[in-house]
Design a protein around this motif. Sequence first.
Motif, PDB file in Angstrom:
ATOM      1  N   LEU A   4      77.585 114.930  10.562  1.00 56.10           N
ATOM      2  CA  LEU A   4      77.221 115.008   9.147  1.00 56.10           C
ATOM      3  C   LEU A   4      78.174 115.874   8.322  1.00 56.10           C
ATOM      4  N   ASP A   5      78.679 116.961   8.897  1.00 54.01           N
ATOM      5  CA  ASP A   5      79.616 117.817   8.163  1.00 54.01           C
ATOM      6  C   ASP A   5      80.893 117.046   7.823  1.00 54.01           C
ATOM      7  N   ALA A   6      81.434 116.332   8.816  1.00 53.77           N
ATOM      8  CA  ALA A   6      82.651 115.549   8.595  1.00 53.77           C
ATOM      9  C   ALA A   6      82.380 114.409   7.628  1.00 53.77           C
ATOM     10  N   ALA A   7      81.180 113.840   7.709  1.00 50.96           N
ATOM     11  CA  ALA A   7      80.819 112.750   6.806  1.00 50.96           C
ATOM     12  C   ALA A   7      80.765 113.256   5.370  1.00 50.96           C
ATOM     13  N   ARG A   8      80.153 114.424   5.173  1.00 54.48           N
ATOM     14  CA  ARG A   8      80.071 114.997   3.830  1.00 54.48           C
ATOM     15  C   ARG A   8      81.469 115.276   3.274  1.00 54.48           C
ATOM     16  N   THR A   9      82.351 115.799   4.104  1.00 59.66           N
ATOM     17  CA  THR A   9      83.724 116.074   3.672  1.00 59.66           C
ATOM     18  C   THR A   9      84.422 114.778   3.239  1.00 59.66           C
ATOM     19  N   ALA A  10      84.184 113.717   3.991  1.00 59.25           N
ATOM     20  CA  ALA A  10      84.789 112.427   3.663  1.00 59.25           C
ATOM     21  C   ALA A  10      84.244 111.895   2.341  1.00 59.25           C
ATOM     22  N   TYR A  11      82.948 112.022   2.139  1.00 53.40           N
ATOM     23  CA  TYR A  11      82.342 111.565   0.883  1.00 53.40           C
ATOM     24  C   TYR A  11      82.862 112.375  -0.304  1.00 53.40           C
ATOM     25  N   GLU A  12      83.025 113.660  -0.098  1.00 59.05           N
ATOM     26  CA  GLU A  12      83.553 114.512  -1.176  1.00 59.05           C
ATOM     27  C   GLU A  12      84.974 114.097  -1.546  1.00 59.05           C
ATOM     28  N   LYS A  13      85.746 113.731  -0.533  1.00 58.83           N
ATOM     29  CA  LYS A  13      87.107 113.251  -0.787  1.00 58.83           C
ATOM     30  C   LYS A  13      87.069 111.944  -1.571  1.00 58.83           C
ATOM     31  N   ALA A  14      86.151 111.061  -1.196  1.00 59.56           N
ATOM     32  CA  ALA A  14      86.012 109.788  -1.906  1.00 59.56           C
ATOM     33  C   ALA A  14      85.595 110.024  -3.348  1.00 59.56           C
ATOM     34  N   LEU A  15      84.673 110.957  -3.534  1.00 62.18           N
ATOM     35  CA  LEU A  15      84.192 111.271  -4.883  1.00 62.18           C
ATOM     36  C   LEU A  15      85.310 111.833  -5.746  1.00 62.18           C
ATOM     37  N   ALA A  16      86.111 112.727  -5.168  1.00 60.17           N
ATOM     38  CA  ALA A  16      87.218 113.341  -5.910  1.00 60.17           C
ATOM     39  C   ALA A  16      88.265 112.314  -6.309  1.00 60.17           C
ATOM     40  N   ALA A  17      88.397 111.247  -5.529  1.00 58.24           N
ATOM     41  CA  ALA A  17      89.412 110.226  -5.808  1.00 58.24           C
ATOM     42  C   ALA A  17      88.888 109.100  -6.689  1.00 58.24           C
ATOM     43  N   THR A  18      87.615 109.200  -7.100  1.00 60.03           N
ATOM     44  CA  THR A  18      86.990 108.150  -7.908  1.00 60.03           C
ATOM     45  C   THR A  18      86.938 108.549  -9.370  1.00 60.03           C
ATOM     46  N   GLU A  69      78.686 103.630 -11.822  1.00 58.47           N
ATOM     47  CA  GLU A  69      77.826 103.241 -10.700  1.00 58.47           C
ATOM     48  C   GLU A  69      78.390 103.726  -9.371  1.00 58.47           C
ATOM     49  N   ARG A  70      79.686 103.515  -9.191  1.00 60.57           N
ATOM     50  CA  ARG A  70      80.315 103.934  -7.936  1.00 60.57           C
ATOM     51  C   ARG A  70      80.327 105.459  -7.822  1.00 60.57           C
ATOM     52  N   PHE A  71      80.615 106.142  -8.927  1.00 61.91           N
ATOM     53  CA  PHE A  71      80.645 107.601  -8.931  1.00 61.91           C
ATOM     54  C   PHE A  71      79.268 108.162  -8.571  1.00 61.91           C
ATOM     55  N   MET A  72      78.218 107.577  -9.138  1.00 60.08           N
ATOM     56  CA  MET A  72      76.859 108.046  -8.874  1.00 60.08           C
ATOM     57  C   MET A  72      76.461 107.790  -7.415  1.00 60.08           C
ATOM     58  N   LEU A  73      76.881 106.631  -6.881  1.00 61.88           N
ATOM     59  CA  LEU A  73      76.570 106.308  -5.483  1.00 61.88           C
ATOM     60  C   LEU A  73      77.195 107.326  -4.534  1.00 61.88           C
ATOM     61  N   LEU A  74      78.473 107.630  -4.780  1.00 61.02           N
ATOM     62  CA  LEU A  74      79.158 108.601  -3.929  1.00 61.02           C
ATOM     63  C   LEU A  74      78.541 109.995  -4.078  1.00 61.02           C
ATOM     64  N   GLN A  75      78.153 110.346  -5.311  1.00 60.30           N
ATOM     65  CA  GLN A  75      77.518 111.641  -5.534  1.00 60.30           C
ATOM     66  C   GLN A  75      76.204 111.736  -4.751  1.00 60.30           C
ATOM     67  N   MET A  76      75.460 110.631  -4.710  1.00 56.06           N
ATOM     68  CA  MET A  76      74.213 110.602  -3.941  1.00 56.06           C
ATOM     69  C   MET A  76      74.482 110.789  -2.450  1.00 56.06           C
ATOM     70  N   LYS A  77      75.562 110.162  -1.962  1.00 55.95           N
ATOM     71  CA  LYS A  77      75.895 110.291  -0.538  1.00 55.95           C
ATOM     72  C   LYS A  77      76.264 111.732  -0.205  1.00 55.95           C
ATOM     73  N   VAL A  78      76.967 112.386  -1.123  1.00 54.78           N
ATOM     74  CA  VAL A  78      77.319 113.794  -0.919  1.00 54.78           C
ATOM     75  C   VAL A  78      76.060 114.656  -0.942  1.00 54.78           C
ATOM     76  N   ASP A  79      75.214 114.424  -1.954  1.00 52.14           N
ATOM     77  CA  ASP A  79      73.997 115.237  -2.110  1.00 52.14           C
ATOM     78  C   ASP A  79      73.061 115.083  -0.920  1.00 52.14           C
ATOM     79  N   ASP A  80      72.987 113.894  -0.376  1.00 53.20           N
ATOM     80  CA  ASP A  80      72.100 113.659   0.770  1.00 53.20           C
ATOM     81  C   ASP A  80      72.498 114.491   1.988  1.00 53.20           C
ATOM     82  N   LEU A  81      73.766 114.867   2.049  1.00 49.32           N
ATOM     83  CA  LEU A  81      74.246 115.602   3.225  1.00 49.32           C
ATOM     84  C   LEU A  81      74.504 117.086   2.937  1.00 49.32           C
ATOM     85  N   LYS A  82      74.136 117.519   1.741  1.00 47.87           N
ATOM     86  CA  LYS A  82      74.316 118.947   1.433  1.00 47.87           C
ATOM     87  C   LYS A  82      73.373 119.795   2.278  1.00 47.87           C
TER      88      LYS A  82
END
Length: 231
Positions: free
Chosen positions: A184-198, A204-217
Amino acid sequence: MSVHLSEEEQIESLKRWWKDYGKTVVIAVVIAVVGYFGFTTWQDQKRQKAENASEVYEQLLKLANAEPGKTLSDSDKATITHLAGELKDANRHSMYAHSAAFFLAKLAVDDNKLDVAATELKWVLSAKPEAATEQLARLRLARVLTAQKAYADALAQLSPEPAAAFTAEYAEARGDILKLQGDLDAARTAYEKALAATDSQQQERFMLLQMKVDDLKVDASPAVAAGEKAQ
């Protein structure tokens, strides 16, 4: 008389030259003419081949791009498969062929035929396409392999790092795989990278990625509460 002898000498010289080099000159001329017409014919065939491929691809597009809510009939799928096969057989290195394989992979995924989809995407990669096409094929193959629970193989498709245009999608796909693996830690880091590059304009895509990050906080409140009780 000297002039007459001079002309005879010139004629004799020409005859000797022709005897020594005439055949070579004729062969060179023939080769040049044949080469010219051969090149012209090749160019015409190449142009005709490209035009034919374009027409076949347009037919495929008309069938594949169904209206929203419309399901492709078995007949349409069979026609798409046939047209895509023509494009792949005509020139496996062309963009038409690669796009045709992408269509076949999508059809296969829609029909839950993941093995077929993976085969089509691997075919694109085997054709040594240009970088953008290769990276798109690897991304889609990673998604298919993830659905097949082949997580290690899926992650392998996402290395090395892609071009900037694919950074967010690659990072998100990597995050999805890592989450399924329980990292989960590595997954959150990956999602944060995706969010930063979006781009935030892609709401819609930005909100989806933000949700994925928040779910793993990491939720620190239970630990804090436990510390307060201890006191």
